[in-house]
Design a protein around this motif. Structure first.
Motif, PDB file in Angstrom:
ATOM      1  N   ILE A   2       0.865  -1.194   0.000  1.00  0.00           N
ATOM      2  CA  ILE A   2       0.000   0.000   0.000  1.00  0.00           C
ATOM      3  C   ILE A   2       0.897   1.239   0.000  1.00  0.00           C
ATOM      4  O   ILE A   2       1.661   1.463   0.948  1.00  0.00           O
ATOM      5  CB  ILE A   2      -0.922   0.007   1.237  1.00  0.00           C
ATOM      6  CG1 ILE A   2      -1.788  -1.261   1.289  1.00  0.00           C
ATOM      7  CG2 ILE A   2      -1.805   1.258   1.234  1.00  0.00           C
ATOM      8  CD1 ILE A   2      -2.541  -1.445   2.602  1.00  0.00           C
ATOM      9  N   ARG A   3       0.798   2.035  -1.065  1.00  0.00           N
ATOM     10  CA  ARG A   3       1.642   3.233  -1.170  1.00  0.00           C
ATOM     11  C   ARG A   3       0.877   4.441  -0.596  1.00  0.00           C
ATOM     12  O   ARG A   3      -0.296   4.646  -0.909  1.00  0.00           O
ATOM     13  CB  ARG A   3       2.026   3.488  -2.630  1.00  0.00           C
ATOM     14  CG  ARG A   3       3.009   2.449  -3.152  1.00  0.00           C
ATOM     15  CD  ARG A   3       3.151   2.506  -4.663  1.00  0.00           C
ATOM     16  NE  ARG A   3       3.488   3.847  -5.164  1.00  0.00           N
ATOM     17  CZ  ARG A   3       4.689   4.426  -5.052  1.00  0.00           C
ATOM     18  NH1 ARG A   3       5.668   3.791  -4.420  1.00  0.00           N
ATOM     19  NH2 ARG A   3       4.909   5.629  -5.553  1.00  0.00           N
ATOM     20  N   ASP A  26       3.218  -4.217   4.981  1.00  0.00           N
ATOM     21  CA  ASP A  26       2.479  -4.067   3.726  1.00  0.00           C
ATOM     22  C   ASP A  26       2.287  -2.612   3.311  1.00  0.00           C
ATOM     23  O   ASP A  26       1.462  -2.301   2.475  1.00  0.00           O
ATOM     24  CB  ASP A  26       1.116  -4.768   3.835  1.00  0.00           C
ATOM     25  CG  ASP A  26       0.285  -4.247   5.006  1.00  0.00           C
ATOM     26  OD1 ASP A  26       0.855  -3.567   5.891  1.00  0.00           O
ATOM     27  OD2 ASP A  26      -0.928  -4.510   5.043  1.00  0.00           O
ATOM     28  N   MET A  27       3.060  -1.679   3.934  1.00  0.00           N
ATOM     29  CA  MET A  27       2.890  -0.252   3.630  1.00  0.00           C
ATOM     30  C   MET A  27       4.224   0.419   3.315  1.00  0.00           C
ATOM     31  O   MET A  27       5.252   0.056   3.856  1.00  0.00           O
ATOM     32  CB  MET A  27       2.225   0.465   4.813  1.00  0.00           C
ATOM     33  CG  MET A  27       0.815  -0.005   5.055  1.00  0.00           C
ATOM     34  SD  MET A  27      -0.003   0.832   6.418  1.00  0.00           S
ATOM     35  CE  MET A  27      -1.390  -0.284   6.651  1.00  0.00           C
ATOM     36  N   GLU A  28       4.136   1.418   2.441  1.00  0.00           N
ATOM     37  CA  GLU A  28       5.325   2.175   2.062  1.00  0.00           C
ATOM     38  C   GLU A  28       4.936   3.638   1.935  1.00  0.00           C
ATOM     39  O   GLU A  28       3.974   3.968   1.233  1.00  0.00           O
ATOM     40  CB  GLU A  28       5.836   1.641   0.718  1.00  0.00           C
ATOM     41  CG  GLU A  28       6.964   2.444   0.136  1.00  0.00           C
ATOM     42  CD  GLU A  28       7.212   2.121  -1.349  1.00  0.00           C
ATOM     43  OE1 GLU A  28       8.148   2.693  -1.887  1.00  0.00           O
ATOM     44  OE2 GLU A  28       6.447   1.323  -1.935  1.00  0.00           O
ATOM     45  N   ASP A  49      -1.854   4.852  -3.220  1.00  0.00           N
ATOM     46  CA  ASP A  49      -3.185   4.276  -2.990  1.00  0.00           C
ATOM     47  C   ASP A  49      -3.973   5.128  -2.002  1.00  0.00           C
ATOM     48  O   ASP A  49      -5.194   5.222  -2.058  1.00  0.00           O
ATOM     49  CB  ASP A  49      -3.046   2.856  -2.410  1.00  0.00           C
ATOM     50  CG  ASP A  49      -2.229   1.967  -3.334  1.00  0.00           C
ATOM     51  OD1 ASP A  49      -2.697   1.710  -4.447  1.00  0.00           O
ATOM     52  OD2 ASP A  49      -1.122   1.558  -2.939  1.00  0.00           O
ATOM     53  N   ILE A  50      -3.228   5.721  -1.047  1.00  0.00           N
ATOM     54  CA  ILE A  50      -3.843   6.461   0.065  1.00  0.00           C
ATOM     55  C   ILE A  50      -3.118   7.791   0.242  1.00  0.00           C
ATOM     56  O   ILE A  50      -1.893   7.853   0.161  1.00  0.00           O
ATOM     57  CB  ILE A  50      -3.697   5.663   1.395  1.00  0.00           C
ATOM     58  CG1 ILE A  50      -4.448   4.329   1.339  1.00  0.00           C
ATOM     59  CG2 ILE A  50      -4.109   6.504   2.612  1.00  0.00           C
ATOM     60  CD1 ILE A  50      -5.885   4.336   1.774  1.00  0.00           C
ATOM     61  N   CYS A  51      -3.888   8.856   0.530  1.00  0.00           N
ATOM     62  CA  CYS A  51      -3.283  10.125   0.956  1.00  0.00           C
ATOM     63  C   CYS A  51      -3.872  10.468   2.320  1.00  0.00           C
ATOM     64  O   CYS A  51      -5.092  10.613   2.453  1.00  0.00           O
ATOM     65  CB  CYS A  51      -3.567  11.231  -0.047  1.00  0.00           C
ATOM     66  SG  CYS A  51      -2.784  12.797   0.424  1.00  0.00           S
TER      67      CYS A  51
END
Length: 199
Positions: A2-3, A26-28, A49-51
């Motif tokens: 998950i970026r 699972d996150m970067e 993917d997320i902000c």
């Protein structure tokens, strides 16, 4: 993986959030922005993917940035200290996927990100309670009057615009102040804005 892009104007918190999320397998964290303008540029550049967005930031606020990203595939999570119904209503209209408070435990943020990536929305429970206690008491006509007051119109101008007498407008103003439990027009405008009742 998950970026994530994080937008937060407090440097220490920005660094801490970045470090915490980078610890998740699972996150970067792809980018860290100090205002909404930088956040929008980083979303275009890194395609995360997320902000994660603070609300009160210089140049472009988090809510303005969230509105700009409404049709973007990147999901927006508002992370703020402000449990204000007006902010929450605006964030919901902007289509944010989450509205979380900064005093939540850090593992809750990571779990919320995973849940949101699964297609659900997450709102802080305090906000849900506030929404139910936040019914707008004003009638449609009273809303028209308070909006015209907010635009700087005086009693006579409001009367002309709404085809009412000056006395009727004064009665409406008096009723509005009573219903909002405030003492003057400026307080009334502030309260209506804070509650998110201006459409």
């Amino acid at each position: 993986m998950i970026r994530i892009v994080i937008a937060e104007d407090q440097s220490m918190l920005l660094g801490a959030l970045g470090s915490l999320l980078d610890l998740e397998d699972d996150m970067e964290v792809a980018g860290k922005a100090r205002n909404g303008e930088e956040a929008l540029a980083m979303v275009e550049q890194h395609e995360p993917d997320i902000c994660i967005m603070d609300i009160e930031m210089p140049r472009v606020s988090g809510l303005d940035a969230a509105e700009a990203l409404r049709d973007h595939p990147c999901k927006v999570i508002v992370l703020t200290t402000f449990a204000r119904t007006g902010y929450f209503e605006r964030a919901k209209k902007a289509g944010v996927s989450g509205y979380l408070l900064k005093d939540s435990p850090s593992e809750e943020l990571a779990n919320s990100i995973r849940t949101i990536m699964g297609g659900r929305r997450i709102y802080a429970p305090e906000l849900i309670d506030m929404i139910y206690d936040n019914e707008n008491p004003l009638t449609e006509r009273e809303e028209q009057v308070i909006k015209l007051i907010a635009y700087g119109k005086n009693t006579k101008e409001i009367a002309n615009e709404l085809y009412l007498t000056n006395g009727t407008v004064r009665n409406y103003v008096s009723t509005i102040l009573d219903k909002l439990e405030v003492t003057n027009r400026i307080e009334a405008i502030s309260k209506v804005k804070e509650k998110g009742w201006f459409n």
